[in-house]
Design an enzyme around this catalytic site. Structure first.
Site, PDB file in Angstrom:
ATOM      1  N   ASP A  81      -5.531   2.773  -3.971  1.00  0.00           N
ATOM      2  CA  ASP A  81      -6.850   2.740  -3.331  1.00  0.00           C
ATOM      3  C   ASP A  81      -7.121   3.961  -2.437  1.00  0.00           C
ATOM      4  OD1 ASP A  81      -5.100   1.937  -1.353  1.00  0.00           O
ATOM      5  OD2 ASP A  81      -6.156   0.077  -0.847  1.00  0.00           O
ATOM      6  N   ARG A  82      -6.063   4.691  -2.046  1.00  0.00           N
ATOM      7  CA  ARG A  82      -6.298   5.889  -1.218  1.00  0.00           C
ATOM      8  C   ARG A  82      -6.324   7.143  -2.075  1.00  0.00           C
ATOM      9  NH1 ARG A  82      -3.188   5.462   4.565  1.00  0.00           N
ATOM     10  NH2 ARG A  82      -3.932   3.373   5.084  1.00  0.00           N
ATOM     11  N   LYS A  92     -11.539   0.322  -1.594  1.00  0.00           N
ATOM     12  CA  LYS A  92     -11.541   1.766  -1.746  1.00  0.00           C
ATOM     13  C   LYS A  92     -10.857   2.076  -3.072  1.00  0.00           C
ATOM     14  CE  LYS A  92      -7.787   1.694   1.601  1.00  0.00           C
ATOM     15  NZ  LYS A  92      -7.672   1.522   3.040  1.00  0.00           N
ATOM     16  N   ASP A 107      -0.786   1.524  -4.195  1.00  0.00           N
ATOM     17  CA  ASP A 107      -1.625   0.588  -4.948  1.00  0.00           C
ATOM     18  C   ASP A 107      -2.925   1.216  -5.448  1.00  0.00           C
ATOM     19  OD1 ASP A 107      -2.435   0.795  -2.273  1.00  0.00           O
ATOM     20  OD2 ASP A 107      -3.481  -1.126  -2.356  1.00  0.00           O
ATOM     21  N   ASP A 123      -2.199   6.584  -3.540  1.00  0.00           N
ATOM     22  CA  ASP A 123      -1.095   5.886  -2.876  1.00  0.00           C
ATOM     23  C   ASP A 123      -0.489   4.787  -3.748  1.00  0.00           C
ATOM     24  OD1 ASP A 123      -3.187   4.057  -2.714  1.00  0.00           O
ATOM     25  OD2 ASP A 123      -2.461   3.233  -0.819  1.00  0.00           O
ATOM     26  N   SER A 156       0.816  -1.217   0.000  1.00  0.00           N
ATOM     27  CA  SER A 156       0.000   0.000   0.000  1.00  0.00           C
ATOM     28  C   SER A 156       0.850   1.268   0.000  1.00  0.00           C
ATOM     29  CB  SER A 156      -0.963  -0.035   1.181  1.00  0.00           C
ATOM     30  OG  SER A 156      -1.895   1.009   1.076  1.00  0.00           O
ATOM     31  N   HIS A 157       0.728   2.076   1.054  1.00  0.00           N
ATOM     32  CA  HIS A 157       1.389   3.379   1.117  1.00  0.00           C
ATOM     33  C   HIS A 157       2.776   3.290   1.757  1.00  0.00           C
ATOM     34  CE1 HIS A 157      -1.084   2.350   4.464  1.00  0.00           C
ATOM     35  NE2 HIS A 157      -0.285   3.042   5.241  1.00  0.00           N
TER      36      HIS A 157
HETATM   37  C1  G1P Z   1      -4.789   1.872   8.578  1.00  0.00           C
HETATM   38  C2  G1P Z   1      -5.952   2.846   8.542  1.00  0.00           C
HETATM   39  C3  G1P Z   1      -7.217   2.114   8.160  1.00  0.00           C
HETATM   40  C4  G1P Z   1      -7.026   1.360   6.843  1.00  0.00           C
HETATM   41  C5  G1P Z   1      -5.800   0.463   6.944  1.00  0.00           C
HETATM   42  C6  G1P Z   1      -5.484  -0.209   5.618  1.00  0.00           C
HETATM   43  O1  G1P Z   1      -5.004   0.897   9.574  1.00  0.00           O
HETATM   44  O2  G1P Z   1      -6.123   3.509   9.764  1.00  0.00           O
HETATM   45  O3  G1P Z   1      -8.277   3.037   8.055  1.00  0.00           O
HETATM   46  O4  G1P Z   1      -8.149   0.581   6.546  1.00  0.00           O
HETATM   47  O5  G1P Z   1      -4.660   1.232   7.333  1.00  0.00           O
HETATM   48  O6  G1P Z   1      -5.233   0.721   4.601  1.00  0.00           O
HETATM   49  P1  G1P Z   1      -4.371   0.983  11.058  1.00  0.00           P
HETATM   50  O7  G1P Z   1      -2.882   1.110  10.886  1.00  0.00           O
HETATM   51  O8  G1P Z   1      -4.940   2.210  11.693  1.00  0.00           O
HETATM   52  O9  G1P Z   1      -4.804  -0.289  11.739  1.00  0.00           O
HETATM   53 ZN    ZN Z   2      -3.332   1.423  -0.475  1.00  0.00          ZN
END
Ligand code: G1P
Ligand code: ZN
Length: 543
Positions: free
Chosen positions: A281-282, A376, A279, A277, A113-114
């Protein structure tokens, strides 16, 4: 077929309840590590025999070799076919869409992801099921159990295949279809949004900057915004996916997308700014001179979605994760829509979307989406904003001001305390948890406490209950604080503190969030005995 037995002892890494695995890249590259996770996944879904999967990733380091390994394993496990994005690329929402469009059995996304990419950064693999969404709890539990006992995986001794061109190939007896990563996704977007109206907006001189952050949305945004909607070349920046995301964090928030933020706050700012981000999705949304919090973005989109062709019939309901601000609830109340509050994590929206109970959903962590896929979707949110801007012919700032005037403003900020020693973070949470019942009727930070609890979610579709989903404290004057520990951090614990203060229509909407949230912040510091537990009261990151 080769059966490789694993001699280095039991595989460890998977946590119960997660649909994927995120680790240091070098860990994933250890012989047998990726393989064991993939084999555990195949075992957990009752095998791969005769099945069809989608596969693609965000282009980070190890993406391509991992896909080759996974293709060999899918073939050795008897899969009939794998649909792969050209060059090994597919965004998370594009994987979700392909699973649904092609009615496949599931799909794999290769991404952390990010999180940063590179040999010394992070890698990840997650598994999505046939509805296009992250694996639900019964499967993640089975995956976890498999990873605890796995001792062998299946693979073939075949050469890598060429993923650089669209077409078909074979790995052993299995068919591989290599598809353009953008085509099917763009076709879906064209059914949801008025591309003609958005094209006319750009023709009229509307300016935009989209920061792809050297990640997977580069090709998508270039094809859709520049090549189809007519935004001038250069609208999309950092558009070529790179293995280390240009050495940055592909995380679309004001901290990591600072270059874009600086431009949007400058005298030469374009009309509209956005970022996505690793991948895809954000999303981050920013207008000229004004940042839109993800919570506000969800609320604005809920209030205006019917302006886009895909949502003209109105919304069936809106869902938000519990820590997300109540801005969307205010809209739902006005429009007479059902509103749902789910635990953090996209997987909790799946049942509501599948059951048709909600059309739109979102999280404060820059995730927004709808029933068009089961993830998302960053670029989708950007296109919906563009469609709304094209229809309303107002600036982002005007739309927000108008929104707050009608529904009130939910001042909001998330404070992250990173790399906190795990015992200290647990002690802080346990200390507060132990006093929750006694808080109502007392005061902190100059605010009267009206209630406190630990959030449990009762899924209205399947009746399941998820406990321990965050501590909530409510204050007089519609203020709220939420505390939870991150489930995705990789070092120690990350304490997330979510602060919210409502200002009704007609109240002052021009304060800086820090000022508006000062009392709630002070209350949290006091109630948690933060200094004593973790030795500081200032967060590392505020979003
Ligand atoms: C974080 C974000 C949450 C999101 C997740 C995956 O999780 O807060 O909203 O769904 O990344 O992208 P957290 O690290 O808070 O458990
Ligand atoms: Zn992502």
């Amino acid at each position: 077929m080769d059966i490789q037995t694993i001699s280095k002892g039991p595989f460890e890494g998977q946590k119960p309840g997660t649909s994927g695995l995120r680790k240091k890249t070098r860990v994933f590259m250890e012989p047998g590590y990726l393989e064991c996770f993939v084999q555990a996944t195949f075992n957990a879904i009752g095998g791969a025999e005769g099945k069809t999967f989608v596969m693609g990733g965000d282009g980070r380091y190890f993406n391509r070799p991992a896909i080759q390994t996974m293709l060999r394993m899918a073939a050795a496990n008897g899969a009939a076919k794998v649909i792969v994005g050209q060059g090994g690329l597919l965004s998370t929402p594009a994987v979700s869409n392909l699973i649904r469009q092609r009615s496949t059995d599931g799909g794999f996304v290769l991404s952390a992801s990010h999180n940063p990419g590179g040999i010394d950064a992070d890698f990840g693999v997650k598994y999505n099921v046939a509805n296009g969404g992250p694996a639900p709890e019964n499967i993640t539990q089975a995956m976890f159990e498999q990873t605890q006992s796995i001792a062998a995986y299946y693979t073939l001794d075949t050469a890598d295949i060429d993923l650089s061109a669209v077409g078909t190939a074979t790995v052993g007896p299995m068919t591989v279809e290599i598809v353009d990563p953008v085509t099917d996704y763009q076709a879906l977007m064209e059914t949801l949004f008025d591309f003609g109206k958005i094209r006319a907006l750009f023709e009229g001189g509307f300016t935009m900057r989209f920061d792809a952050m050297h990640a997977v949305t580069g090709p998508y945004a270039t094809a859709i915004l520049e090549e189809t909607l007519g935004a001038p070349a250069g609208t999309v920046i950092n558009a070529v996916p790179s293995e280390d995301f240009g050495k940055g964090h592909p995380d679309p928030n004001p901290v990591w997308a600072k270059t874009l933020m600086d431009e949007m706050m400058s005298d030469t700012a374009p009309d509209f700014g956005a970022a996505s981000d690793g991948d895809g999705d954000r999303n981050m949304i920013v207008g000229r001179g004004i940042y839109v919090t993800p919570s506000d973005s969800l609320a604005v989109l809920a209030a205006n979605a019917q302006l886009a062709p895909g949502y003209t019939g109105g919304l069936s309901g809106v869902a938000r994760s519990m820590p997300t601000s109540a801005a969307a609830d205010k809209v739902a109340e006005h429009l007479g829509l059902a509103a749902f509050e789910t635990p953090t994590g996209w997987k909790f929206f799946g049942n509501l979307l599948d059951a048709g109970k909600v059309t739109l959903c979102g999280e404060e962590s820059a995730g927004t989406g709808s029933d068009h896929v089961r993830e998302k979707d960053g670029l989708w949110a950007v296109l919906l904003w563009l469609n709304v801007l094209a229809e309303r012919d107002q600036s982002v700032a005007e739309i927000l001001t108008d929104h707050w005037g009608r529904y009130g403003r939910n001042y909001y900020s998330r404070h992250d305390y990173e790399a906190v020693p795990t015992e200290a973070a647990n002690a802080l949470m346990d200390g507060l948890r132990g006093r929750l019942d006694a808080l109502a009727g007392t005061a902190a930070g100059g605010l009267d406490i009206t209630g406190a609890d630990e959030f449990s979610y009762h899924d209205p579709v399947d009746g399941s209950v998820s406990h321990n989903q965050g501590l909530r404290i409510w204050f007089a004057g519609e203020a709220r604080a939420v505390l939870r520990l991150s489930g995705t951090g990789t070092e120690g614990a990350t304490l997330r503190v979510y602060l919210e203060q409502y200002a009704a229509p007609g109240a002052d909407h021009g304060l800086s969030p820090d000022v508006a949230l000062e009392k709630v912040r002070d209350a949290v510091v006091e109630l948690t005995e933060m200094q004593a537990h973790i030795g500081r009261t200032e967060p590392d990151v505020k979003t």
